[in-house]
Design an enzyme around this catalytic site. Structure first.
Site, mmCIF file in Angstrom:
data_model
loop_
_atom_site.group_PDB
_atom_site.id
_atom_site.type_symbol
_atom_site.label_atom_id
_atom_site.label_comp_id
_atom_site.label_asym_id
_atom_site.label_seq_id
_atom_site.Cartn_x
_atom_site.Cartn_y
_atom_site.Cartn_z
ATOM 1 C CB SER A 204 -0.903 -0.006 1.237
ATOM 2 O OG SER A 204 -1.516 1.250 1.428
ATOM 3 C CE1 TYR A 217 -3.242 -2.423 5.338
ATOM 4 C CE2 TYR A 217 -3.147 -0.039 5.046
ATOM 5 C CZ TYR A 217 -3.211 -1.310 4.519
ATOM 6 O OH TYR A 217 -3.221 -1.465 3.154
#
Length: 336
Positions: A204, A217
Site C-alpha cells: 500500500s 496497518y
C-alpha cells in the site's frame, strides 16, 4: 461597362496553401511541414512501443514457475488469469481449499489445455505462522523451484489506536509483515542456488505515507516495505530482482469495506475510493510490466497522494497540520 470592368479586375482568386508556403521564409516553411510529421511519427513510435512491451510482458512469464500468495483476492484472481493465459506454471495459494479448487477449474475451463499448465494448489495462511514451514516446503516441492513470487496478501483495520487490541496488532503484523517476510526467506535459498528469481511485493501507499486511524496497518506496511528495500540490495549479486508496487486502493477489495469518510474531510480527498482506487485489471497490468522491466519500485497513485508524499518529505509540519485538521473536522462532523 467601364465600371464593371474595373470591379472585375479587382477580384483576385485566393492563394493556395503551396503559394503561401512559397512566399514564406524557408525556415518557417520547413517548420510548418516538419512539426506535424514529427508529432505523428512520435505518437506512432510510442504506440508501437506500448504494443511491443505489452506483448513482451505477456510472454515474459511463459514456462515460469509463479507463486501468488493470495490467489483468492480480486487482484489475485486477475493475476492468476493473466499468468495462466501467458503460459506460466502457477502455484495458487489461499486460505480456502474449496475456493482454490473452484478458481483452478475456472482457469482450466477458460483456457486451451494444450497451451497452459494446470495450476498447483497450496493452503497458505499468514495468520497461522506455525503452518508456514510446511506451506513453504509444499510450494518448493510443486516444481522443485520457483521463478516469481507475488506477495499480494494484505489485512487492513481502521480504528483509533487505543481501541485496537494487542491480539489484533499481532494478527495484522503476521499477515502484512511476518508472513510475506517468512515466505520470501523460505524460497530465497532456492533462488540463490539457481542465481535467478523475482520477488514482487504488492504494498500500500501507506508503506510510505501514514494517515490517522490506521496505526498498526501503516506500521506493518512500513515494516514490510523496509524489509524488501533492504533485501533488494542483499540479493542483487545473486541475480535476484526485488520489486515493490505501492498503490492507493484496490477497488474490488474496497467494495465490501464499510469505510465511508466524510466528503468534507481533508482525508477523504486523499483516500476517496472512486477517483483514487485502482482496478485489479490495472494492477495486474502494472505487475506484468514490472516483471518484464524489472523495475525496482512502482507507485500507482493520482497526483494528490503523490503531492502528499512530497509534502511529508519536504514540508512535514504542513503535512502533520493537514492530517490533524482532517481528524478534527471528522470528529466535529460526527458530533453534529
Amino acid at each position: 461597362m467601364v465600371v464593371e470592368g474595373e470591379m472585375e479586375s479587382n477580384v483576385t482568386e485566393p492563394e493556395s496553401f503551396w503559394d503561401i508556403l512559397q512566399e514564406m521564409d524557408p525556415v518557417w516553411t520547413t517548420t510548418v511541414l516538419l512539426v506535424p510529421c514529427v508529432v505523428v511519427l512520435t505518437a506512432g513510435f510510442f504506440y508501437l512501443y506500448g504494443v511491443v512491451m505489452g506483448l513482451l510482458s505477456k510472454t515474459s512469464v511463459r514456462n515460469k514457475v509463479v507463486v501468488i500468495s493470495d490467489s483468492l483476492s480480486g487482484l489475485g484472481k486477475e493475476c492468476a488469469g493473466v499468468f495462466h493465459r501467458g503460459g506460466a506454471r502457477l502455484i495458487l495459494c489461499g486460505k480456502s481449499w474449496e475456493k482454490l479448487e473452484e478458481l483452478a477449474d475456472d482457469l482450466a475451463n477458460a483456457s486451451d489445455p494444450t497451451l497452459t499448465f494446470p495450476p498447483k494448489l497450496v493452503l497458505l495462511d499468514f495468520g497461522d505462522m506455525d503452518s508456514m514451514p510446511e506451506a513453504i516446503e509444499e510450494i518448493l516441492e510443486c516444481y522443485g523451484c520457483l521463478d516469481i513470487l507475488i506477495l499480494n496478501s494484505s489485512m487492513k483495520v481502521k480504528a483509533p489506536a487505543q481501541t485496537v487490541s494487542l491480539q489484533m496488532d499481532k494478527l495484522l503484523m503476521d499477515n502484512n509483515y511476518f508472513g510475506p517476510a517468512t515466505l520470501a526467506k523460505g524460497v530465497l535459498p532456492s533462488m540463490i542456488s539457481r542465481r535467478t528469481g523475482h520477488l514482487l511485493l504488492v504494498n500500500s501507499i501507506q508503506g510510505k505515507l501514514a494517515v490517522p486511524f490506521r496505526t498498526t496497518y501503516a506500521a506493518s506496511k512500513h515494516a514490510v516495505q523496509a524489509f524488501f528495500d533492504c533485501l533488494r540490495a542483499e540479493v542483487e549479486e545473486y541475480g535476484i530482482s526485488v520489486s515493490t508496487i505501492n498503490h492507493t486502493f484496490i477497488s474490488t477489495s474496497a467494495s465490501g469495506n464499510s469505510e465511508t469518510p466524510s466528503s468534507k474531510s481533508i482525508l477523504s480527498f486523499l483516500y476517496t475510493k472512486k477517483p483514487l482506487g485502482v482496478s485489479p485489471e490495472e494492477a495486474a497490468t502494472e505487475i506484468m510490466k514490472t516483471l518484464s522491466n524489472k523495475s525496482k519500485e512502482v507507485l500507482i497513485a493520482p497526483s494528490l497522494p503523490k503531492v502528499a508524499l512530497y509534502a511529508r518529505s519536504f514540508f512535514p509540519n504542513v503535512f502533520f497540520a493537514v492530517m490533524a485538521a482532517g481528524v478534527n473536522h471528522a470528529a466535529a462532523s460526527e458530533n453534529m
